[in-house]
Design an enzyme around this catalytic site. Structure first.
Site, PDB file in Angstrom:
ATOM      1  N   ASP A  57     -36.125 -21.420  18.462  1.00 21.82           N
ATOM      2  CA  ASP A  57     -37.385 -21.273  17.722  1.00 21.82           C
ATOM      3  C   ASP A  57     -37.442 -22.151  16.474  1.00 21.82           C
ATOM      4  O   ASP A  57     -38.150 -21.847  15.523  1.00 21.82           O
ATOM      5  CB  ASP A  57     -37.602 -19.801  17.346  1.00 21.82           C
ATOM      6  CG  ASP A  57     -36.759 -19.367  16.159  1.00 21.82           C
ATOM      7  OD1 ASP A  57     -35.617 -19.839  16.043  1.00 21.82           O
ATOM      8  OD2 ASP A  57     -37.251 -18.569  15.355  1.00 21.82           O
ATOM      9  N   GLU A  58     -36.702 -23.230  16.488  1.00 20.34           N
ATOM     10  CA  GLU A  58     -36.584 -24.032  15.269  1.00 20.34           C
ATOM     11  C   GLU A  58     -36.368 -25.499  15.624  1.00 20.34           C
ATOM     12  O   GLU A  58     -35.580 -25.796  16.518  1.00 20.34           O
ATOM     13  CB  GLU A  58     -35.327 -23.532  14.557  1.00 20.34           C
ATOM     14  CG  GLU A  58     -35.390 -23.440  13.079  1.00 20.34           C
ATOM     15  CD  GLU A  58     -34.028 -23.010  12.558  1.00 20.34           C
ATOM     16  OE1 GLU A  58     -33.370 -23.839  11.951  1.00 20.34           O
ATOM     17  OE2 GLU A  58     -33.626 -21.850  12.782  1.00 20.34           O
TER      18      GLU A  58
ATOM     19  N   ASP B 264     -40.191 -23.438  11.903  1.00 19.54           N
ATOM     20  CA  ASP B 264     -39.397 -22.244  12.218  1.00 19.54           C
ATOM     21  C   ASP B 264     -40.363 -21.116  12.590  1.00 19.54           C
ATOM     22  O   ASP B 264     -41.200 -20.727  11.777  1.00 19.54           O
ATOM     23  CB  ASP B 264     -38.550 -21.870  10.989  1.00 19.54           C
ATOM     24  CG  ASP B 264     -37.632 -20.693  11.271  1.00 19.54           C
ATOM     25  OD1 ASP B 264     -37.426 -20.372  12.458  1.00 19.54           O
ATOM     26  OD2 ASP B 264     -37.131 -20.103  10.294  1.00 19.54           O
TER      27      ASP B 264
HETATM   28 MG   LIG Z   1     -37.189 -18.243  13.176  1.00 13.87          MG
END
Ligand SMILES: [Mg+2]
Length: 360
Positions: free
Chosen positions: A112-113, A17
């Site tokens: 973003d993960e 993350d």
């Molecule tokens: Mg994040």
């Protein structure tokens, strides 16, 4: 095989993350912003909301989904930058390439993960902790950004772990420690609980997973509906979900929570028009094919948090269709509306070929 590998009897899953992704990219690209409270989001004057903010801004109580107006009240020096989603997507695509060096089993969760299943990966002496460390180092070196990682043998625990030592850090829970670890985890961290269910839990004096252990499966089903069945396993750290590599997009939607609840039809229609533009932009920026739509839908959340959704069959994405759907279902506004959403469902490949056959 390293000494550490014996800690792994089951799967090895890494959850990566990125730390305050959008804000971090903006700060990287403009070093003058370093050491300043920075957020990315809509303008305070236009009832915008924050998408991300850096850790300095968080010290003032700012967080994502907060209205920009409130953010400027809490922190008058906050710098709110506009969202440049195309830029963030480019960076994201490059970062995902790093994951591919370690495993082919990658499930993107968001921009973003991601989950990476490295059970069969032979890198780093088969040690997932070392792999996570290398991935984070590579992201830092190549992109000047930091990421946090969680490592465990299922998705639930890996995801909770990536949050445990955030930012720029990692945390690992081995198989044999899962049941011990999950006991004291807040129910807030369990996926699917959400704000409303968490309030429900709080009222029943249940704050952590172990507080729920006395509830039987059927007790939880009574409390939370079919989700209660899943929840029974999750609070015990049991999660057999696979890391899914071929996630097919089934629907696309956008929504907005309003600073002031909407109280009349006209203001709703105004919002629907704005949301429609947002939906079209989303399709364009993400290259989503709108040629195989099967259904459109609207979502309405009232100020007492009741949520309804209404759908109709439709093959095209036209503003009139959404307006009609709204007008057909909402004759008068009986309670103020705090959120509206628009979206559509996409025909899956099998359904598409069925339609093809019928049309022949
Ligand atoms: Mg994040």
């Amino acid at each position: 095989m390293s000494r550490k590998s014996k800690n792994w009897k089951n799967r090895k899953i890494i959850h990566i993350d990125m730390d305050s992704f959008f804000a971090s990219i903006e700060i990287r690209d403009n070093p003058k912003l370093k050491d300043k409270p920075v957020a990315v989001g809509g303008k305070a004057t236009e009832r915008g909301v924050l998408t991300t903010c850096n850790y300095l801004a968080r010290e003032y109580g700012l967080h994502s989904a907060m209205s920009s107006k409130k953010a400027t009240q809490l922190c008058k020096d906050v710098i709110i930058l506009p969202v440049d989603i195309a830029k963030y997507r480019r960076v994201s695509a490059e970062i995902f390439k790093i994951f591919k060096c370690y495993s082919k089993k990658i499930e993107p969760v968001s921009i973003d993960e991601a989950f990476i299943d490295v059970s069969d990966s032979k890198y780093c002496g088969c040690d997932p902790e070392e792999m996570a460390r290398q991935i984070r180092l590579c992201i830092k070196k190549d992109f000047g950004l930091t990421a946090s990682a969680g490592i465990s043998s299922n998705k639930l625990i890996a995801k909770i772990c990536s949050d445990w030592r955030k930012p720029d850090n990692q945390f690992c829970v081995y198989d044999y420690d899962i049941s011990n670890f999950i006991r004291d985890v807040s129910l807030k961290s369990i996926p699917g609980i959400g704000r409303v269910n968490f309030e429900k839990c709080k009222n029943l004096n249940m704050l952590t997973c172990k507080n729920m252990y006395e509830q039987s499966r059927s007790d939880l089903v009574n409390l939370f509906g079919s989700y209660g069945n899943i929840l029974f396993d999750l609070i015990r750290g049991v999660d057999n979900r696979e890391v899914k590599t071929d996630r097919v997009r089934k629907s696309v939607s956008v929504e907005d929570t309003f600073l002031k609840d909407l109280k009349d039809i006209n203001s709703c229609l105004e919002k629907i028009s704005l949301l429609y533009t947002k939906l079209i932009n989303r399709c364009e920026s993400s290259n989503i094919n709108t040629g195989n739509i099967k259904e459109i839908f609207i979502k309405i959340k009232f100020n007492d948090f009741e949520v309804i959704s209404r759908q109709k069959k439709s093959k095209c994405l036209h503003i009139r269709e959404f307006e009609n759907l709204f007008n057909m279902n909402v004759m008068t506004i009986t309670k103020p509306i705090r959120l509206l959403g628009l979206g559509f469902k996409i025909c899956q490949d099998e359904e598409m070929s069925q339609i093809d056959i019928f049309n022949r």
